[in-house]
Design an enzyme around this catalytic site. Structure first.
Site, mmCIF file in Angstrom:
data_model
loop_
_atom_site.group_PDB
_atom_site.id
_atom_site.type_symbol
_atom_site.label_atom_id
_atom_site.label_comp_id
_atom_site.label_asym_id
_atom_site.label_seq_id
_atom_site.Cartn_x
_atom_site.Cartn_y
_atom_site.Cartn_z
ATOM 1 N N ASN A 118 0.802 -1.212 0.000
ATOM 2 C CA ASN A 118 0.000 0.000 0.000
ATOM 3 C C ASN A 118 0.839 1.268 0.000
ATOM 4 O O ASN A 118 0.296 2.364 -0.139
ATOM 5 C CB ASN A 118 -0.947 0.003 1.204
ATOM 6 C CG ASN A 118 -2.045 -1.031 1.073
ATOM 7 O OD1 ASN A 118 -2.415 -1.422 -0.036
ATOM 8 N ND2 ASN A 118 -2.554 -1.505 2.200
ATOM 9 N N ARG B 155 -7.133 -0.974 -7.885
ATOM 10 C CA ARG B 155 -7.762 0.172 -7.235
ATOM 11 C C ARG B 155 -6.767 1.295 -6.966
ATOM 12 O O ARG B 155 -7.100 2.483 -7.075
ATOM 13 C CB ARG B 155 -8.385 -0.305 -5.915
ATOM 14 C CG ARG B 155 -9.043 0.797 -5.094
ATOM 15 C CD ARG B 155 -10.387 1.192 -5.658
ATOM 16 N NE ARG B 155 -10.904 2.390 -5.042
ATOM 17 C CZ ARG B 155 -12.134 2.850 -5.226
ATOM 18 N NH1 ARG B 155 -12.967 2.208 -6.002
ATOM 19 N NH2 ARG B 155 -12.537 3.952 -4.648
ATOM 20 N N ASP C 255 -10.629 -4.724 -5.304
ATOM 21 C CA ASP C 255 -11.208 -5.757 -4.462
ATOM 22 C C ASP C 255 -12.710 -5.579 -4.271
ATOM 23 O O ASP C 255 -13.234 -4.468 -4.256
ATOM 24 C CB ASP C 255 -10.555 -5.729 -3.066
ATOM 25 C CG ASP C 255 -9.110 -6.175 -3.109
ATOM 26 O OD1 ASP C 255 -8.773 -6.938 -4.012
ATOM 27 O OD2 ASP C 255 -8.351 -5.751 -2.227
ATOM 28 N N ASP D 20 -7.973 -3.959 7.043
ATOM 29 C CA ASP D 20 -7.333 -5.031 6.289
ATOM 30 C C ASP D 20 -7.030 -6.262 7.138
ATOM 31 O O ASP D 20 -6.771 -7.336 6.590
ATOM 32 C CB ASP D 20 -6.031 -4.534 5.652
ATOM 33 C CG ASP D 20 -6.275 -3.792 4.344
ATOM 34 O OD1 ASP D 20 -7.413 -3.813 3.849
ATOM 35 O OD2 ASP D 20 -5.322 -3.198 3.811
#
Length: 428
Positions: free
Chosen positions: A24, A95, A119, A309
């Protein structure tokens, strides 16, 4: 061809596992590289599918990208003039591609970014992104599936207060504001370590940013940035995955490269549940005793709260823990698809709105299951390790987006996890 993992239950993983660079963060740093002409080098980049997709997306913008997965290095040569249109074919697969929006409108005065996919974990609206860019002076609209932001005369700094501390919106506003005229202040900004990592890269490129890691970020715009070299921070979600793996399977893992400070909320919960959590010279260790783990309630929140997450791993943990627990999802409204797959393994869990009530059972039972996103897939592998018999986890391509060579890491810890072709179409 689709692939799946074959997981044999009963293993208690023991040993050391290394956490690589944060997915990320790496993707956002790659996007931010377009802010400066010249060569930017990123190290400690994870060898995952998402990096390959982002590299292809940046190449479509005329950036020369050299990605060496084995070395964990991405070299980005950014030309004087970059493209501004991020094609749907690539954006739909990732994304994080929305993170090119801020850098492109700042650097080129225009960004055409396809409305992204990613996702299946619920709606993640772009209104905070667009409102932030509009506050900086961009004209933003949607046309034929593309989010188009235009600022032909540049951006101007201003005060922006986010209604929610969105990581993506904070990143896009931050990367747009570094080249804006004057000062920008972001209030109620996201505080995640990945925001700090992005700010550190921008400062190394010559940006003037202060307050990253707090709720208030101040950016004084500069005329131009310079390329640099930067090491990606360790992946806290991967580290948290292995922490829950140790707790759920009653294993003992040293998580090399993990940063304990980045996971205070989830690691504190595991410690209160009876696990050993302690720092080591190389990261930290999580060990569960031989007794059945104890259930605990979870409510996801923006950092420094419990990460959304890691929510699928908390549900998996509680599904075999002693007692009952409530798991509350406060970030995404549709992130409970893991529950229906755990039910196929014999978990006792009921969804009620944004809550899941989990009643622990002593053992799960192996069955075919399907990953719907990165974290649900990894959680189902862990569930398979505490299930009787074999579990077949389909949708491995999701897991590959966040965990490089996942099955190899498990085998090194003594677990039986193998990759194989998945010839049967999934019918749900």
């Amino acid at each position: 061809m689709r692939e799946r993992f074959r997981v044999r239950g009963g293993a208690r993983p023991v040993g050391a596992v290394t956490v690589v660079g944060a997915k990320n963060s790496a993707l956002k740093l790659m996007a931010a590289s377009v802010l400066a002409e010249g060569r930017t080098t990123l190290t400690n980049v994870p060898a995952i599918a998402d990096v390959t997709i982002m590299a292809e997306l940046l190449r479509s913008l005329d950036v020369d990208v050299d990605y060496d997965p084995a070395a964990g290095v991405v070299v980005l040569d950014v030309p004087e003039t970059v493209g501004h249109r991020a094609d749907y074919r690539l954006v739909r697969a990732l994304r994080a591609s929305i993170s090119v929006l801020g850098p492109l409108v700042a650097r080129t005065g225009q960004a055409d970014v396809a409305v992204p996919g990613g996702d299946a974990i619920g709606s993640r609206g772009l209104d905070l992104h667009t409102a932030g860019l509009e506050a900086l002076g961009a004209a933003v609209h949607v046309s034929h599936g593309y989010l188009i932001a235009e600022a032909p005369h540049g951006l101007t700094g201003t005060g922006i207060r986010l209604e929610f501390p969105s990581v993506g919106a904070t990143e896009n506003i931050l990367t747009a504001a570094v080249l804006a005229r004057g000062r920008t202040r972001i209030d109620n900004a996201a505080r995640e370590p990945e925001i700090v990592d992005l700010a550190d890269l921008l400062v190394a490129m010559g940006a003037r940013v202060s307050g990253a890691g707090s709720s208030h970020i101040v950016i004084d715009g500069v005329e131009a940035l310079q390329p640099t070299s930067h090491a990606v921070i360790p992946d806290r979600i991967a580290a948290g995955t292995w922490a829950f793996a140790a707790a759920t399977t009653r294993g003992d893992l040293e998580i090399v490269g993990g940063v304990l400070e980045h996971l205070r909320a989830p690691l504190g919960a595991l410690e209160r549940a009876g696990c050993t959590v302690e720092p080591t010279d190389r990261g930290f260790r999580v060990a569960a005793g031989p007794a059945r783990p104890v259930a605990f309630d979870v409510a996801t929140l923006p950092y420094p709260g419990f990460p959304t997450d890691l929510q699928p791993f908390a549900i998996t943990y509680n599904s075999v823990a002693a007692g009952s627990a409530m798991v509350t999802e406060n970030v995404f409204e549709a992130r409970f698809r893991t529950v229906q797959e755990l039910a196929r393994l014999g978990a006792d869990a009921q969804v009620d709105g944004h809550h899941v009530m989990v009643h622990g059972v002593r053992m799960l039972s192996g069955a075919p299951v399907e990953a719907s996103d990165i974290r649900s897939g990894a959680a189902l592998v862990i569930a398979g390790l505490v299930a009787e018999g074999e579990t077949l986890v389909s949708g491995v391509h999701h897991i590959d987006r966040g965990y490089p060579r996942f099955e190899e890491a498990w085998r090194a810890l003594g677990a039986e996890v193998s990759r194989e072709p998945d010839e049967e179409p999934w019918e749900g």
